[in-house]
Design a protein around this motif. Structure first.
Motif, PDB file in Angstrom:
ATOM      1  N   GLY A  92      51.538  27.529  41.184  1.00 34.17           N
ATOM      2  CA  GLY A  92      51.251  28.144  42.323  1.00 34.17           C
ATOM      3  C   GLY A  92      50.748  29.543  42.130  1.00 34.17           C
ATOM      4  O   GLY A  92      50.728  30.332  42.967  1.00 34.17           O
ATOM      5  N   GLU A  93      49.953  29.906  40.944  1.00 33.90           N
ATOM      6  CA  GLU A  93      49.318  31.120  41.000  1.00 33.90           C
ATOM      7  C   GLU A  93      48.240  31.131  41.781  1.00 33.90           C
ATOM      8  O   GLU A  93      47.404  30.441  42.194  1.00 33.90           O
ATOM      9  N   LYS A  94      47.978  32.508  42.128  1.00 32.66           N
ATOM     10  CA  LYS A  94      46.567  32.786  42.719  1.00 32.66           C
ATOM     11  C   LYS A  94      45.625  32.907  41.628  1.00 32.66           C
ATOM     12  O   LYS A  94      45.672  33.807  40.700  1.00 32.66           O
ATOM     13  N   ILE A  95      44.453  32.225  42.102  1.00 31.10           N
ATOM     14  CA  ILE A  95      43.336  32.169  41.140  1.00 31.10           C
ATOM     15  C   ILE A  95      42.211  32.771  42.007  1.00 31.10           C
ATOM     16  O   ILE A  95      41.709  32.517  43.190  1.00 31.10           O
ATOM     17  N   LEU A  96      41.164  33.754  41.213  1.00 33.29           N
ATOM     18  CA  LEU A  96      39.904  34.011  41.763  1.00 33.29           C
ATOM     19  C   LEU A  96      38.926  33.426  40.869  1.00 33.29           C
ATOM     20  O   LEU A  96      38.762  33.611  39.524  1.00 33.29           O
ATOM     21  N   ILE A  97      37.889  33.034  41.528  1.00 28.60           N
ATOM     22  CA  ILE A  97      36.683  32.517  41.053  1.00 28.60           C
ATOM     23  C   ILE A  97      35.761  33.838  41.143  1.00 28.60           C
ATOM     24  O   ILE A  97      35.435  33.999  42.316  1.00 28.60           O
ATOM     25  N   PHE A  98      35.185  34.410  40.239  1.00 25.60           N
ATOM     26  CA  PHE A  98      34.224  35.438  40.470  1.00 25.60           C
ATOM     27  C   PHE A  98      32.959  35.123  39.761  1.00 25.60           C
ATOM     28  O   PHE A  98      32.782  34.818  38.593  1.00 25.60           O
ATOM     29  N   GLY A  99      31.790  34.948  40.613  1.00 26.21           N
ATOM     30  CA  GLY A  99      30.589  34.411  40.124  1.00 26.21           C
ATOM     31  C   GLY A  99      29.633  35.485  40.267  1.00 26.21           C
ATOM     32  O   GLY A  99      29.877  36.739  40.453  1.00 26.21           O
ATOM     33  N   GLN A 129      45.640  27.839  44.687  1.00 28.36           N
ATOM     34  CA  GLN A 129      45.630  28.642  45.539  1.00 28.36           C
ATOM     35  C   GLN A 129      44.541  29.573  45.102  1.00 28.36           C
ATOM     36  O   GLN A 129      44.664  30.353  44.123  1.00 28.36           O
ATOM     37  N   VAL A 130      43.342  29.278  45.581  1.00 26.54           N
ATOM     38  CA  VAL A 130      42.014  29.689  44.934  1.00 26.54           C
ATOM     39  C   VAL A 130      41.308  30.598  46.136  1.00 26.54           C
ATOM     40  O   VAL A 130      41.169  30.176  47.246  1.00 26.54           O
ATOM     41  N   PHE A 147      41.966  42.092  43.264  1.00 26.56           N
ATOM     42  CA  PHE A 147      42.556  40.724  43.139  1.00 26.56           C
ATOM     43  C   PHE A 147      44.249  41.068  42.536  1.00 26.56           C
ATOM     44  O   PHE A 147      45.194  40.416  43.121  1.00 26.56           O
ATOM     45  N   ALA A 148      44.524  42.239  42.033  1.00 25.91           N
ATOM     46  CA  ALA A 148      45.630  42.659  41.370  1.00 25.91           C
ATOM     47  C   ALA A 148      46.628  43.007  42.584  1.00 25.91           C
ATOM     48  O   ALA A 148      47.773  42.616  42.688  1.00 25.91           O
ATOM     49  N   SER A 149      45.863  43.545  43.870  1.00 21.83           N
ATOM     50  CA  SER A 149      46.522  44.302  44.755  1.00 21.83           C
ATOM     51  C   SER A 149      47.111  42.730  45.529  1.00 21.83           C
ATOM     52  O   SER A 149      48.200  43.106  46.545  1.00 21.83           O
ATOM     53  N   GLN A 150      46.619  41.707  45.522  1.00 19.54           N
ATOM     54  CA  GLN A 150      46.950  40.465  46.018  1.00 19.54           C
ATOM     55  C   GLN A 150      48.102  39.540  45.276  1.00 19.54           C
ATOM     56  O   GLN A 150      48.266  38.424  45.420  1.00 19.54           O
ATOM     57  N   LEU A 198      46.430  44.836  33.713  1.00 18.69           N
ATOM     58  CA  LEU A 198      47.016  44.625  34.900  1.00 18.69           C
ATOM     59  C   LEU A 198      47.906  43.176  34.947  1.00 18.69           C
ATOM     60  O   LEU A 198      48.655  42.982  35.909  1.00 18.69           O
ATOM     61  N   GLY A 199      47.946  42.601  33.826  1.00 15.71           N
ATOM     62  CA  GLY A 199      48.576  41.322  33.591  1.00 15.71           C
ATOM     63  C   GLY A 199      47.878  40.161  34.196  1.00 15.71           C
ATOM     64  O   GLY A 199      48.518  39.027  34.430  1.00 15.71           O
ATOM     65  N   ILE A 200      46.541  40.349  34.413  1.00 14.25           N
ATOM     66  CA  ILE A 200      45.714  39.144  35.039  1.00 14.25           C
ATOM     67  C   ILE A 200      45.313  38.273  33.727  1.00 14.25           C
ATOM     68  O   ILE A 200      44.393  39.060  33.018  1.00 14.25           O
ATOM     69  N   ASP A 201      45.172  37.230  33.606  1.00  9.96           N
ATOM     70  CA  ASP A 201      44.355  36.454  32.591  1.00  9.96           C
ATOM     71  C   ASP A 201      43.161  36.106  33.327  1.00  9.96           C
ATOM     72  O   ASP A 201      42.767  36.021  34.124  1.00  9.96           O
ATOM     73  N   VAL A 202      42.038  36.277  32.219  1.00  9.89           N
ATOM     74  CA  VAL A 202      40.786  36.009  32.465  1.00  9.89           C
ATOM     75  C   VAL A 202      40.059  34.827  31.437  1.00  9.89           C
ATOM     76  O   VAL A 202      40.188  34.800  30.474  1.00  9.89           O
ATOM     77  N   ILE A 203      39.651  34.047  32.377  1.00 17.41           N
ATOM     78  CA  ILE A 203      38.666  32.786  31.712  1.00 17.41           C
ATOM     79  C   ILE A 203      37.260  33.067  31.956  1.00 17.41           C
ATOM     80  O   ILE A 203      37.001  33.284  32.887  1.00 17.41           O
ATOM     81  N   VAL A 204      36.405  33.345  30.800  1.00 15.32           N
ATOM     82  CA  VAL A 204      34.989  33.738  31.031  1.00 15.32           C
ATOM     83  C   VAL A 204      34.286  32.539  30.813  1.00 15.32           C
ATOM     84  O   VAL A 204      34.549  31.871  29.791  1.00 15.32           O
TER      85      VAL A 204
END
Length: 188
Positions: free
Chosen positions: A77-84, A107-108, A129-132, A156-162
């Motif tokens: 149930g993690e929050k995911i951000l797609i950044f395009g 949760q995207v 995104f970290a603030s959320q 900030l403890g956020i994983d990134v998939i490029v």
């Protein structure tokens, strides 16, 4: 702003045989001719609708790791951000991935550079995104040159998939996964 389009001229004698042989319209035939796609097997590749004949996505280096991390995020149930990116392939890939993940129950959310924003992932986007309490960012059509921004996300403890298709530099971002068909180890 004035945009000048330079189209290679094509003649009816170049496109009409393709129209007849492959049952395609003149616009598609002219696009093929302008791009130098005139060989039968090449044309049939673009006209193929059976997904079994498409390239295998798991031939891309690191695809298994990316899928595993996304599935983990969805299960927990993690929050995911797609950044395009804000160009055509960036918007399209953002929409496709968002639609799929949303439909799968993730949760995207999505974000694109707007107005005067620079190309690629930004510190502001990471901070927002970290603030959320977000935990996973997936870049699409960008990120391969965002070393500073990915490092900031890591801090900030956020994983990134490029996921990107642009030419990588010698120093890749320290994302948990980097997918790019232009990586040296790629056979894609």
């Amino acid at each position: 702003i004035m945009i000048n389009w330079n189209k290679t001229p094509v003649t009816s004698s170049q496109i009409q045989p393709l129209c007849s042989k492959y049952n395609i319209d003149q616009i598609l035939a002219s696009i093929f001719v302008r791009r130098g796609i005139t060989d039968g097997k090449d044309i049939l590749y673009y006209l193929e609708e059976d997904l079994r004949f498409q390239n295998e996505p798991f031939m891309l280096p690191n695809m298994d790791d990316a899928v595993e991390r996304i599935v983990q995020a969805m299960e927990e149930g993690e929050k995911i951000l797609i950044f395009g990116d804000s160009d055509v392939d960036g918007v399209t890939s953002t929409a496709i991935l968002y639609h799929y993940l949303k439909k799968a129950g993730a949760q995207v959310q999505w974000r694109l550079p707007m107005d005067d924003d620079a190309y690629g992932l930004s510190i502001a986007a990471v901070d927002d995104f970290a603030s959320q309490e977000g935990t996973l960012i997936i870049t699409v059509d960008c990120g391969i040159s965002n070393n500073v921004e990915v490092a900031h996300a890591n801090d900030l403890g956020i994983d990134v998939i490029v996921t990107d298709h642009h030419n990588p530099s010698e120093n890749l971002p320290e994302a948990i996964v980097v997918i790019d068909p232009k990586l040296p180890e790629s056979i894609y």
